[in-house]
Write a protein that holds these residues in place. Structure first.
Motif, PDB file in Angstrom:
ATOM      1  N   PRO A  79     -16.256  -4.059  -9.790  1.00 38.90           N
ATOM      2  CA  PRO A  79     -16.250  -5.532  -9.854  1.00 38.90           C
ATOM      3  C   PRO A  79     -15.435  -6.068 -11.030  1.00 38.90           C
ATOM      4  O   PRO A  79     -14.809  -7.119 -10.920  1.00 38.90           O
ATOM      5  CB  PRO A  79     -17.729  -5.890 -10.002  1.00 38.90           C
ATOM      6  CG  PRO A  79     -18.467  -4.726  -9.443  1.00 38.90           C
ATOM      7  CD  PRO A  79     -17.617  -3.524  -9.737  1.00 38.90           C
TER       8      PRO A  79
ATOM      9  N   VAL B 152     -11.866  -6.242  -9.934  1.00 36.48           N
ATOM     10  CA  VAL B 152     -11.637  -7.354  -8.996  1.00 36.48           C
ATOM     11  C   VAL B 152     -11.546  -8.660  -9.779  1.00 36.48           C
ATOM     12  O   VAL B 152     -10.681  -9.496  -9.511  1.00 36.48           O
ATOM     13  CB  VAL B 152     -12.743  -7.416  -7.921  1.00 36.48           C
ATOM     14  CG1 VAL B 152     -12.587  -8.664  -7.060  1.00 36.48           C
ATOM     15  CG2 VAL B 152     -12.717  -6.168  -7.055  1.00 36.48           C
ATOM     16  N   GLU B 153     -12.410  -8.821 -10.764  1.00 36.83           N
ATOM     17  CA  GLU B 153     -12.358 -10.021 -11.611  1.00 36.83           C
ATOM     18  C   GLU B 153     -11.025 -10.089 -12.349  1.00 36.83           C
ATOM     19  O   GLU B 153     -10.441 -11.169 -12.476  1.00 36.83           O
ATOM     20  CB  GLU B 153     -13.527 -10.029 -12.604  1.00 36.83           C
ATOM     21  CG  GLU B 153     -14.869 -10.256 -11.948  1.00 36.83           C
ATOM     22  CD  GLU B 153     -14.956 -11.584 -11.203  1.00 36.83           C
ATOM     23  OE1 GLU B 153     -14.728 -12.640 -11.833  1.00 36.83           O
ATOM     24  OE2 GLU B 153     -15.242 -11.569  -9.995  1.00 36.83           O
TER      25      GLU B 153
ATOM     26  N   LYS C 271      -8.476 -11.307 -10.014  1.00 37.70           N
ATOM     27  CA  LYS C 271      -8.640 -12.727  -9.715  1.00 37.70           C
ATOM     28  C   LYS C 271      -8.201 -13.636 -10.856  1.00 37.70           C
ATOM     29  O   LYS C 271      -7.752 -14.753 -10.615  1.00 37.70           O
ATOM     30  CB  LYS C 271     -10.107 -13.036  -9.394  1.00 37.70           C
ATOM     31  CG  LYS C 271     -10.575 -12.506  -8.067  1.00 37.70           C
ATOM     32  CD  LYS C 271     -12.030 -12.878  -7.854  1.00 37.70           C
ATOM     33  CE  LYS C 271     -12.576 -12.364  -6.559  1.00 37.70           C
ATOM     34  NZ  LYS C 271     -14.006 -12.692  -6.404  1.00 37.70           N
TER      35      LYS C 271
ATOM     36  N   GLN D 265      -3.650 -13.674  -0.999  1.00 40.29           N
ATOM     37  CA  GLN D 265      -4.920 -14.176  -0.478  1.00 40.29           C
ATOM     38  C   GLN D 265      -5.548 -13.173   0.491  1.00 40.29           C
ATOM     39  O   GLN D 265      -6.768 -12.968   0.483  1.00 40.29           O
ATOM     40  CB  GLN D 265      -4.724 -15.531   0.212  1.00 40.29           C
ATOM     41  CG  GLN D 265      -4.406 -16.665  -0.728  1.00 40.29           C
ATOM     42  CD  GLN D 265      -5.570 -16.956  -1.660  1.00 40.29           C
ATOM     43  OE1 GLN D 265      -6.723 -16.980  -1.240  1.00 40.29           O
ATOM     44  NE2 GLN D 265      -5.268 -17.154  -2.926  1.00 40.29           N
TER      45      GLN D 265
ATOM     46  N   LEU E 178      -7.179 -10.419  -1.495  1.00 40.11           N
ATOM     47  CA  LEU E 178      -8.473 -10.848  -2.044  1.00 40.11           C
ATOM     48  C   LEU E 178      -9.558 -10.873  -0.971  1.00 40.11           C
ATOM     49  O   LEU E 178     -10.683 -10.441  -1.213  1.00 40.11           O
ATOM     50  CB  LEU E 178      -8.345 -12.230  -2.702  1.00 40.11           C
ATOM     51  CG  LEU E 178      -7.529 -12.296  -3.994  1.00 40.11           C
ATOM     52  CD1 LEU E 178      -7.435 -13.733  -4.475  1.00 40.11           C
ATOM     53  CD2 LEU E 178      -8.115 -11.397  -5.064  1.00 40.11           C
ATOM     54  N   LYS E 179      -9.211 -11.348   0.220  1.00 42.18           N
ATOM     55  CA  LYS E 179     -10.184 -11.391   1.307  1.00 42.18           C
ATOM     56  C   LYS E 179     -10.610  -9.998   1.735  1.00 42.18           C
ATOM     57  O   LYS E 179     -11.790  -9.747   2.000  1.00 42.18           O
ATOM     58  CB  LYS E 179      -9.601 -12.148   2.507  1.00 42.18           C
ATOM     59  CG  LYS E 179      -9.538 -13.644   2.296  1.00 42.18           C
ATOM     60  CD  LYS E 179      -8.907 -14.340   3.471  1.00 42.18           C
ATOM     61  CE  LYS E 179      -8.720 -15.813   3.160  1.00 42.18           C
ATOM     62  NZ  LYS E 179      -7.977 -16.508   4.200  1.00 42.18           N
TER      63      LYS E 179
ATOM     64  N   ALA F 128     -13.003  -8.696  -0.834  1.00 37.95           N
ATOM     65  CA  ALA F 128     -14.312  -9.354  -0.703  1.00 37.95           C
ATOM     66  C   ALA F 128     -15.077  -8.771   0.486  1.00 37.95           C
ATOM     67  O   ALA F 128     -16.301  -8.568   0.401  1.00 37.95           O
ATOM     68  CB  ALA F 128     -14.118 -10.860  -0.533  1.00 37.95           C
ATOM     69  N   ALA F 129     -14.380  -8.477   1.570  1.00 35.80           N
ATOM     70  CA  ALA F 129     -15.037  -7.904   2.752  1.00 35.80           C
ATOM     71  C   ALA F 129     -15.579  -6.515   2.462  1.00 35.80           C
ATOM     72  O   ALA F 129     -16.647  -6.149   2.950  1.00 35.80           O
ATOM     73  CB  ALA F 129     -14.055  -7.855   3.920  1.00 35.80           C
ATOM     74  N   ARG F 130     -14.871  -5.752   1.661  1.00 33.07           N
ATOM     75  CA  ARG F 130     -15.315  -4.406   1.297  1.00 33.07           C
ATOM     76  C   ARG F 130     -16.574  -4.439   0.436  1.00 33.07           C
ATOM     77  O   ARG F 130     -17.428  -3.560   0.547  1.00 33.07           O
ATOM     78  CB  ARG F 130     -14.239  -3.662   0.522  1.00 33.07           C
ATOM     79  CG  ARG F 130     -13.109  -3.173   1.344  1.00 33.07           C
ATOM     80  CD  ARG F 130     -12.185  -2.345   0.470  1.00 33.07           C
ATOM     81  NE  ARG F 130     -10.862  -2.259   1.073  1.00 33.07           N
ATOM     82  CZ  ARG F 130      -9.811  -1.790   0.450  1.00 33.07           C
ATOM     83  NH1 ARG F 130      -9.882  -1.389  -0.786  1.00 33.07           N
ATOM     84  NH2 ARG F 130      -8.660  -1.738   1.068  1.00 33.07           N
ATOM     85  N   SER F 131     -16.647  -5.414  -0.451  1.00 29.87           N
ATOM     86  CA  SER F 131     -17.758  -5.445  -1.405  1.00 29.87           C
ATOM     87  C   SER F 131     -18.985  -6.148  -0.834  1.00 29.87           C
ATOM     88  O   SER F 131     -20.077  -5.982  -1.350  1.00 29.87           O
ATOM     89  CB  SER F 131     -17.338  -6.123  -2.700  1.00 29.87           C
ATOM     90  OG  SER F 131     -17.084  -7.501  -2.479  1.00 29.87           O
ATOM     91  N   GLY F 132     -18.794  -6.954   0.171  1.00 35.07           N
ATOM     92  CA  GLY F 132     -19.933  -7.733   0.625  1.00 35.07           C
ATOM     93  C   GLY F 132     -20.284  -7.506   2.020  1.00 35.07           C
ATOM     94  O   GLY F 132     -21.258  -7.571   2.585  1.00 35.07           O
TER      95      GLY F 132
END
Length: 131
Positions: A98, A101-102, A105, A120, A123-124, A127-131
């Motif tokens: 994380p 990723v920060e 960003k 973009q 980033l998406k 986000a899909a991998r982590s959540g």
């Protein structure tokens, strides 16, 4: 340059930053070309090179009109190359932390990429991998 291959990319990235700071965009772009073809010995060097390429692409897009017109297509190629390196890092799980990723960003050097569709999309996908 006659430097050990393992340190060449880092030295080229540093040189590119210095040339940008001095406003020597054509020389910085030449150096970036060498950076783009140099061996990237570590994920950190790859991330740094992406930052430098993104920063240079942004600098070229903000340059005075005579320089900007001559170098505009090079700036777009630099931005694409920066995102390509970031996507490569993502494929190698560099952004599994994380904190990284920060960093992706919020690193100011990458500000010129934030509105790009390819950035973009990266980033998406993270986000899909982590959540």
């Amino acid at each position: 340059l006659k430097q050990p291959a393992a340190s060449l990319a880092g030295l080229l990235a540093f040189r590119c930053r210095v040339l940008m700071h001095k406003g020597m965009l054509p020389a910085a772009i030449t150096t970036a070309g060498k950076l783009q073809t140099s061996q990237l010995p570590s994920p950190e060097t790859t991330f740094e090179s992406a930052c430098v390429l993104a920063l240079l692409a942004s600098s070229v897009s903000k340059a005075d009109p005579p320089v900007a017109e001559e170098l505009k297509s090079r700036g777009e190629a630099l931005a694409r190359s920066a995102v390509k390196r970031l996507v490569f890092l993502a494929s190698k799980k560099y952004f599994s932390s994380p904190d990284r990723v920060e960093k992706l960003k919020y690193t100011p050097d990458l500000d010129g990429l934030r509105n790009r569709m390819d950035f973009q999309s990266l980033l998406k996908s993270l986000a899909a991998r982590s959540g």
